[in-house]
Design a protein around this motif. Structure first.
Motif, PDB file in Angstrom:
ATOM      1  N   TRP A 173      25.669  31.429   9.915  1.00  0.00           N
ATOM      2  CA  TRP A 173      24.942  30.388  10.648  1.00  0.00           C
ATOM      3  C   TRP A 173      25.927  29.534  11.448  1.00  0.00           C
ATOM      4  O   TRP A 173      26.922  29.049  10.912  1.00  0.00           O
ATOM      5  N   PRO A 174      25.671  29.340  12.742  1.00  0.00           N
ATOM      6  CA  PRO A 174      26.576  28.517  13.551  1.00  0.00           C
ATOM      7  C   PRO A 174      26.414  27.030  13.216  1.00  0.00           C
ATOM      8  O   PRO A 174      25.316  26.492  13.225  1.00  0.00           O
ATOM      9  N   GLY A 175      27.515  26.374  12.894  1.00  0.00           N
ATOM     10  CA  GLY A 175      27.439  24.947  12.573  1.00  0.00           C
ATOM     11  C   GLY A 175      26.866  24.717  11.194  1.00  0.00           C
ATOM     12  O   GLY A 175      26.989  25.541  10.290  1.00  0.00           O
ATOM     13  N   LYS A 176      26.189  23.574  11.035  1.00  0.00           N
ATOM     14  CA  LYS A 176      25.622  23.218   9.752  1.00  0.00           C
ATOM     15  C   LYS A 176      24.380  24.059   9.454  1.00  0.00           C
ATOM     16  O   LYS A 176      23.678  24.494  10.356  1.00  0.00           O
ATOM     17  N   SER A 177      24.106  24.237   8.173  1.00  0.00           N
ATOM     18  CA  SER A 177      22.898  24.964   7.767  1.00  0.00           C
ATOM     19  C   SER A 177      21.667  24.173   8.182  1.00  0.00           C
ATOM     20  O   SER A 177      21.742  22.958   8.402  1.00  0.00           O
ATOM     21  N   PRO A 178      20.515  24.830   8.314  1.00  0.00           N
ATOM     22  CA  PRO A 178      19.295  24.120   8.700  1.00  0.00           C
ATOM     23  C   PRO A 178      19.014  22.938   7.778  1.00  0.00           C
ATOM     24  O   PRO A 178      19.174  23.027   6.560  1.00  0.00           O
ATOM     25  N   ALA A 179      18.607  21.832   8.373  1.00  0.00           N
ATOM     26  CA  ALA A 179      18.334  20.619   7.607  1.00  0.00           C
ATOM     27  C   ALA A 179      16.968  20.703   6.945  1.00  0.00           C
ATOM     28  O   ALA A 179      16.154  21.596   7.232  1.00  0.00           O
ATOM     29  N   VAL A 180      16.706  19.761   6.046  1.00  0.00           N
ATOM     30  CA  VAL A 180      15.399  19.675   5.405  1.00  0.00           C
ATOM     31  C   VAL A 180      14.343  19.442   6.487  1.00  0.00           C
ATOM     32  O   VAL A 180      14.504  18.597   7.359  1.00  0.00           O
ATOM     33  N   GLY A 181      13.279  20.183   6.437  1.00  0.00           N
ATOM     34  CA  GLY A 181      12.240  20.086   7.463  1.00  0.00           C
ATOM     35  C   GLY A 181      12.347  21.155   8.520  1.00  0.00           C
ATOM     36  O   GLY A 181      11.412  21.377   9.284  1.00  0.00           O
ATOM     37  N   ASP A 182      13.516  21.822   8.578  1.00  0.00           N
ATOM     38  CA  ASP A 182      13.685  22.937   9.506  1.00  0.00           C
ATOM     39  C   ASP A 182      13.106  24.207   8.895  1.00  0.00           C
ATOM     40  O   ASP A 182      13.154  24.387   7.680  1.00  0.00           O
ATOM     41  N   ALA A 183      12.586  25.081   9.747  1.00  0.00           N
ATOM     42  CA  ALA A 183      12.084  26.376   9.283  1.00  0.00           C
ATOM     43  C   ALA A 183      12.802  27.476  10.044  1.00  0.00           C
ATOM     44  O   ALA A 183      12.959  27.399  11.263  1.00  0.00           O
ATOM     45  N   VAL A 184      13.235  28.487   9.319  1.00  0.00           N
ATOM     46  CA  VAL A 184      13.863  29.652   9.926  1.00  0.00           C
ATOM     47  C   VAL A 184      12.853  30.789   9.935  1.00  0.00           C
ATOM     48  O   VAL A 184      12.333  31.177   8.881  1.00  0.00           O
ATOM     49  N   VAL A 185      12.553  31.312  11.125  1.00  0.00           N
ATOM     50  CA  VAL A 185      11.581  32.391  11.276  1.00  0.00           C
ATOM     51  C   VAL A 185      12.271  33.577  11.930  1.00  0.00           C
ATOM     52  O   VAL A 185      12.791  33.473  13.046  1.00  0.00           O
ATOM     53  N   ALA A 186      12.315  34.699  11.223  1.00  0.00           N
ATOM     54  CA  ALA A 186      12.898  35.923  11.781  1.00  0.00           C
ATOM     55  C   ALA A 186      11.919  36.518  12.788  1.00  0.00           C
ATOM     56  O   ALA A 186      10.700  36.487  12.586  1.00  0.00           O
ATOM     57  N   VAL A 187      12.454  37.063  13.871  1.00  0.00           N
ATOM     58  CA  VAL A 187      11.621  37.580  14.963  1.00  0.00           C
ATOM     59  C   VAL A 187      12.021  39.019  15.275  1.00  0.00           C
ATOM     60  O   VAL A 187      13.207  39.337  15.362  1.00  0.00           O
TER      61      VAL A 187
END
Length: 272
Positions: free
Chosen positions: A177-191
């Protein structure tokens, strides 16, 4: 050499102009995609049946008939203008996969380097970027992040059975992951473009999870409806033909649209 280059660019531009006058789905003159074919492409989003190892997947349309012709024109016909109409359904599928997220990171599955070089672009990344633009226009904080890479060579999935697809991709991806990991409230969706056995999305989800990234779900441009593989040890788990909500049972699976872009037999998928 300069003259050859100029002629090549001129012929390419002329071909693009001619192609844009025809609908990629039905061949009509209302291009690049007529209103009727737009409806076919955007029949979703609907929740796909569970595939082994996959997060919840939502599809924008079906990989059959006109929808298949459009997607093949975009992937294999160099018809990049179709990214815009295809992104409408994909954006809706992404939102369905993360309906309450404050921010969404779209993670496209990586294209094989040889395929990307041959096409001149990465179709999944291209349509994913267009979907992110649509989501931002709707007030959703969306972006495309590309942390996935292949850690070893893989074969083209076309023509492989279910078990071979899984063996081909098992452990083939890594994520950083580039930079910081996703913050709380972020959603990661694979496409991805097409969901068939689910091998590609399952490997993408595995690699992201191994890197400490929680995957909320996945979204695809099209789902192949006639076969569902729930276990990679099964080479062809045939299930009943399905249709999305509002469609006639079995009708979509019978519909086969011949296309100038067809590069694989009708009974094979092009991805997933």
């Amino acid at each position: 050499m300069v003259l050859c280059s100029v002629l090549t660019e001129w012929v390419s531009a002329l071909a693009d102009l001619v192609l844009e006058q025809h609908c990629a789905g039905c061949g009509g003159l209302d291009g690049p995609l007529c209103a009727a074919c737009r409806e076919v492409v955007d029949r979703g989003p609907w929740r796909c049946p569970a595939r082994f190892g996959c997060p919840p997947v939502w599809a924008a349309g079906a990989y059959t008939g006109r929808g298949r012709a459009v997607l093949l024109a975009f992937k294999n016909g160099g018809y990049r203008a179709l990214a815009e109409p295809l992104s409408r359904g994909l954006a809706a599928a992404v939102r369905a996969a993360a309906p309450t997220a404050e921010r969404i990171s779209l993670v496209p599955v990586p294209g094989r380097r040889s395929a990307v070089r041959k096409r001149g672009y990465d179709p999944v990344r291209t349509v994913g970027a267009a979907a992110a633009v649509r989501l931002r226009a709707q007030g959703v904080a969306a972006r495309v992040v590309c942390p996935l890479r292949y850690s070893r060579p893989t074969r083209d999935q076309v023509g492989l059975g279910a078990a071979a697809r899984w063996a081909n991709l098992s452990g083939a991806m890594r994520a950083r992951w580039p930079g910081k990991s996703p913050a709380v409230g972020d959603a990661v969706v694979a496409v991805d473009d097409v969901l068939t056995t689910g091998a590609t999305l399952a490997e993408a989800a595995r690699a992201l999870t191994a890197a400490g990234i929680r995957v909320a779900g996945a979204a695809v441009v099209a789902e192949r409806l006639c076969r569902v593989v729930t276990d990679p040890s099964q080479t062809a788990t045939a299930g009943p033909a399905r249709s999305p909500p509002g469609g006639a049972p079995h009708a979509m699976c019978r519909e086969i649209q011949k296309s100038r872009w067809k590069t694989v037999p009708d009974n094979r998928a092009i991805s997933g």
